[in-house]
Design an enzyme around this catalytic site. Structure first.
Site, short mmCIF file in Angstrom:
data_model
loop_
_atom_site.label_atom_id
_atom_site.label_comp_id
_atom_site.label_asym_id
_atom_site.label_seq_id
_atom_site.Cartn_x
_atom_site.Cartn_y
_atom_site.Cartn_z
CG HIS A 20 -4.78 28.08 -14.66
ND1 HIS A 20 -3.91 27.18 -15.22
CD2 HIS A 20 -5.75 27.33 -14.05
CE1 HIS A 20 -4.31 25.94 -14.95
NE2 HIS A 20 -5.43 26.01 -14.24
CG ASP A 22 -9.31 25.38 -15.05
OD1 ASP A 22 -8.44 24.49 -15.07
OD2 ASP A 22 -9.44 26.19 -14.11
CG ASP A 135 -4.57 23.94 -11.40
OD1 ASP A 135 -4.30 24.02 -10.19
OD2 ASP A 135 -5.74 23.99 -11.85
CG HIS A 404 -5.71 20.56 -14.75
ND1 HIS A 404 -5.11 21.28 -15.75
CD2 HIS A 404 -6.28 21.47 -13.92
CE1 HIS A 404 -5.31 22.57 -15.54
NE2 HIS A 404 -6.02 22.71 -14.44
#
Length: 998
Positions: A20, A22, A135, A404
């Site tokens: 994951h 970001d 997420d 996000h």
């Protein structure tokens, strides 16, 4: 689908390796690339090539593209092509980022998805078909519709209310078919999987060791990877001694999760944030486990395999079960425990939220302006490749901030700065492009100081003529005001033909030395007009607004019983103020003569910053100590009135003697002269606020109280696409915060006859904490001592002043219904204003600006359809899929020139079925006639939402439901043969349009 043999009753675990990543959050994109992200793709590519059973899913395209363009070798690129063909590397979602679902606008979600999909299809001929929205903080009902329109077969989410998830888990209801849009219902439904309580990270506890398990590469270090390759917290390696114990741990977790789902297929995500930067140590350990469990599958009752998301969903789909349907209700807001309501981020970093939206609307204008330039002015001298790069810089920046932890305001200060820098750079590029197109079309000499600005203020030098070019990016005729900053109040404004234009000038809100000039503009769709502002030319044509200042009132001593009322009036409203308090008192809607009591006040929620004392508010969470507290004890009032507009300036002070105000509201009411269509202009009450700097641990709200009997029911939008009903819910704990919802563009309250509509140009948290009330959170400034927040600089000590704008519309449901969709878009896409100075000779006015040549036919849509996209993407791929795949396999996809011949067009129907007797009807559009101002349309291809599928070839999986027991592939809407299309309520239709080359 025979890849998955199913023995007896054993469970099948699908181990999905993922990282994951970001796109911003705590670290900038550059820091992340250097510390770990580039290593993910380098080492994963190498490791997948070594082991034929290994797989991996790649998600955020911004990182992958940076790796592909700046790091990957030719060999690695070949390997990626090979792995994609073998289905062992899979792109899921495929957007630039994993976008936030609560505070993003639908246009920007589509943009970031299209941006990523265009790259993947052009480079690999690959089209993602599954989502992995693991997420985002809560789930919107717009997202399943968008993913269905993009051709996805299944959608995956994770973060929903903790108590709701526990309940769904217990009842085995984590999987369902979601009909996110009430109007599109089963036509754009999608199978949706909610992750169980373990979410997307592998549980790392090992019962047989105090070290962690399954994260063998440890955790990424910043700023640099460790020289010796030893990372912190590397998990216990798998050895002969612990292999059986490791297998037992993994199997126990698989079995625990299997009990929460209806099939024996278990999705077992392997990874977490920033993982797989050393894929070698990851796979070499997991290979041993996978092999061991499969050798002893009879004993364990489980088989394990590496898998992609599509492997998992194919297995579930092949079971042919009948699934429950979920309607268009979303999963917002989101709480992780009783005092953790993630409703603070709806407002966090209001400046970033505002600039992200300004950037988006500037991009929207720049795209259609450039598209028209290319087709209407083939003789133009601008370098098209450079222009496309200017647009691409803003496409990239607007896509990036939809992440996000971007527009949500949940990033560290340096990442906030990164987003802002990228947005400002892209905006500057597009402003330059718009200015250079105007110059080129008008053959202007490029001399003098030319600068451009976008619906901000231009300010002329004393005595110099200022010319103002105003572009309307919407495909409707608009009548509105644009504001220009001038240095004198004696000015005249003229149009292209030398006629005087209605305008009003008055002292500026922002500065003592300048004046605000409001110019009334009426511009047809996708067209521009040119105005000249002449200072001191002896023929004063702009009305000068006169000012009346009222005495500052002490609210603590005001006599609220005997009101001293005075009205401010236009053709639509009478707004009444009370001189005893200097506050608003009531509004009368003049058409029905209905009066609504109407008061507004600023309040603050005080919040706790000390974790020892109780729950805290931070970038994400909102946890108020108690009810909101009124902030001002005194209010000052100034009324500026003129023949076109009245501006009411209210200043809120902490007490009667304070020097500086802490809050202000500027309320503008417009009067439209005869001969102009001013319906929306007359019906909107425009409010601009000034809020900040706040004291620490304060959350600022504007509360509007009315006597409407709303039963505390609020309506807010999902992403500017559809409305959600928000009944007030009482909870044992944290009721205030859990009744906050995101307003991206629209919110309203209503009783049986009257509706109060709020339209916003950036996202805010909104709530109705009392009957007839609506409150909007405008700003937050927080600090707390939670170690995790301190370590990551996530304390939101935001000392800025913010100036959000909200338009209020008050009226019957019938009237507000016809205005709010176009109104929301008129606020979102205000005209783009470009300034230049004219010195010396009077320029000859180019004929082309007079709208009588064939070149200047406006593009006009009916009021229930929105031209959502008109752009030249520049993709070089073939629309024919077989041909595109063939050219990639043969290595013909070399970096050629961008393709300017393909125009991307999207049309969106703004209304729901049954919402309005007229505007909810399907509309027939003749694309040839719609676009005749650009040239002669020779071909139209209808495509999926992001352009990568021919809709006639797109067959999405049809999941069985009680409503539709037959399982079939799902096809899309009919396409025209003769360039006419019928657009039904809520549809978003996407086309490639080709024009006759001149």
């Amino acid at each position: 689908l025979a890849l998955f043999p199913r023995a007896g009753g054993e469970l099948r675990a699908f181990v999905v390796p993922h990282s994951h990543m970001d796109v911003g959050w705590v670290y900038t994109v550059q820091e992340s690339m250097h510390a770990y992200a580039a290593n993910v793709y380098t080492t994963v590519t190498e490791e997948l090539t070594k082991g034929k059973q290994r797989k991996f899913i790649a998600v955020e395209q911004e990182f992958f593209r940076l790796w592909w363009d700046t790091v990957a070798t030719d060999t690695q690129k070949q390997q990626v092509h090979q792995l994609l063909q073998e289905g062992r590397l899979e792109f899921v979602i495929g957007g630039q980022v994993m976008h936030d679902e609560a505070v993003t606008l639908i246009d920007d979600q589509i943009l970031q998805l299209t941006e990523g999909h265009g790259f993947l299809y052009e480079t690999f001929g690959f089209r993602p078909q599954f989502s992995w929205h693991v997420d985002p903080f809560g789930a919107s009902a717009t997202t399943p519709t968008l993913f269905a329109l993009a051709g996805f077969n299944a959608h995956l989410i994770s973060r929903i209310d903790y108590d709701l998830k526990a309940d769904m888990q217990k009842k085995k209801k984590l999987q369902f078919v979601w009909q996110g849009s009430p109007s599109l219902s089963e036509r754009q439904e999608i199978f949706t999987h909610v992750m169980d309580q373990y979410s997307y990270c592998t549980p790392s506890q090992l019962p047989f060791s105090n070290r962690s398990g399954f994260f063998w590469n440890g955790f990424a270090t910043f700023p640099d990877p460790p020289k010796d390759g030893v990372y912190p917290d590397m998990s216990l390696p798998v050895t002969d001694a612990n292999l059986h114990l490791y297998a037992q741990t993994m199997v126990a977790n698989i079995k625990e999760r299997a009990a929460w789902f209806q099939t024996g297929d278990v999705l077992w995500p392997w990874g977490c944030d920033k993982q797989f930067f050393n894929a070698s140590v990851q796979y070499s350990n997991m290979d041993l486990l996978v092999d061991y469990i499969n050798k002893h599958s009879a004993e364990f009752g489980v088989t394990v395999q590496y898998a992609t998301v599509s492997d998992y969903f194919k297995a579930v789909y092949s079971r042919n079960l009948t699934w429950e349907i979920r309607d268009s209700q979303d999963f917002l807001p989101y709480s992780t425990e009783p005092f953790q309501a993630w409703t603070g981020f709806y407002t966090s970093r209001s400046i970033l939220k505002g600039i992200a939206r300004s950037a988006s609307s500037l991009l929207y204008a720049g795209e259609s302006f450039f598209t028209q330039y290319v087709w209407k002015h083939p003789e133009g001298s601008l370098c098209k490749d450079k222009a496309l790069k200017q647009l691409q810089s803003l496409r990239w920046a607007v896509s990036e901030v939809q992440h996000h932890d971007g527009i949500t305001g949940t990033e560290s200060p340096k990442v906030n700065d990164m987003y802002l820098q990228n947005l400002m750079y892209g905006m500057l590029n597009v402003r330059k492009l718009i200015a250079s197109i105007i110059f080129d079309i008008n053959n202007a000499k490029k001399n003098g100081d030319v600068y451009s600005s976008v619906y901000t203020k231009g300010s002329g030098k004393p005595g110099v003529d200022l010319y103002v070019v105003v572009y309307n990016p919407l495909a409707w005729n608009i009548t509105t005001f644009v504001t220009v900053s001038v240095s004198s109040e004696t000015v005249s404004v003229y149009d292209e033909l030398g006629y005087s234009v209605p305008a009003q000038v008055q002292s500026s809100v922002e500065s003592q030395s300048t004046y605000d000039l409001y110019i009334l503009v009426a511009i047809s769709g996708l067209s521009y007009r040119k105005y000249t502002v002449k200072p001191l030319d002896g023929k004063q044509s702009a009305f000068i607004g006169s000012s009346v200042k009222y005495k500052r009132r002490d609210l603590t001593r005001a006599n609220r019983q005997s009101a001293q009322l005075f009205p401010v009036v236009n053709n639509c409203y009478q707004i009444v103020f009370d001189q005893n308090t200097n506050l608003m008192h009531s509004i009368t809607e003049r058409e029905t003569n209905q009066t609504v009591q109407f008061t507004q006040e600023f309040l603050e929620y005080h919040v706790n910053g000390d974790t020892k004392k109780g729950p805290i508010s931070d970038n994400y969470l909102f946890a108020p100590n108690a009810s909101a507290v009124s902030v001002s004890k005194a209010v000052g009032l100034e009324v500026l009135s003129g023949s076109l507009m009245t501006e009411i300036r209210q200043y809120f002070y902490s007490d009667v003697t304070s020097q500086d105000f802490i809050y202000a509201v500027y309320t503008r009411l417009y009067t439209v002269p005869e001969g102009y269509d001013g319906r929306l202009l007359c019906h909107r009450i425009e409010q601009e606020y000034s809020v900040g700097p706040l004291e620490l641990n304060r959350e600022a709200i504007l509360r509007t109280s009315t006597n409407l009997n709303t039963r505390q029911l609020l309506y807010t939008d999902n992403n500017g696409y559809q409305m959600q009903k928000r009944p007030f819910k009482a909870y044992v704990n944290n009721t205030v915060a859990r009744n906050y919802y995101p307003m991206v563009q629209t919110a309203y309250i209503e009783d049986d006859t009257t509706r109060l509509m709020l339209l916003a140009e950036r996202a805010h948290g909104v709530s109705s904490q009392g009957n007839g009330q609506v409150e909007v959170m405008l700003h937050r400034r927080l600090w707390n001592n939670l170690q995790w927040n301190l370590n990551n600089s996530l304390t939101l000590n935001d000392s800025s002043v913010v100036h959000p704008i909200i338009w209020l519309i008050l009226g019957t449901k019938a009237v507000t219904n016809t205005l709010y969709r176009t109104g929301g878009l008129a606020l979102e896409h205000r005209p783009v204003v470009t300034f230049g100075e004219l010195s010396g000779d009077k320029p000859k006015l180019p004929r082309r600006l007079r709208q009588n040549s064939v070149h200047d036919l406006p593009v006009t849509m009916p009021p229930n359809l929105h031209l959502q996209t008109l752009s030249i993407p520049g993709w070089k791929y073939s629309s024919n899929h077989a041909e595109q795949v063939r050219s990639i396999r043969m290595g013909k996809q070399k970096q050629g020139d961008a393709d300017f011949s393909r125009v991307l067009l999207r049309i969106r129907h703004l209304y729901e079925v049954g919402e309005d007797p007229v505007l909810s009807q399907p509309v027939m559009v003749d694309l040839k006639s719609l676009l005749k101002g650009l040239g002669s349309v020779v071909a139209v291809e209808e495509r999926s939402l992001t352009g990568t599928w021919d809709v006639n070839a797109l067959e999405r999986w049809k999941w069985k439901t009680a409503q539709y027991p037959g399982k079939r592939f799902f096809n899309s809407t009919e396409t025209s043969k003769d360039f006419t299309v019928t657009v039904h309520p809520k549809e978003i239709r996407t086309f490639f349009v080709y024009f006759q080359v001149q």
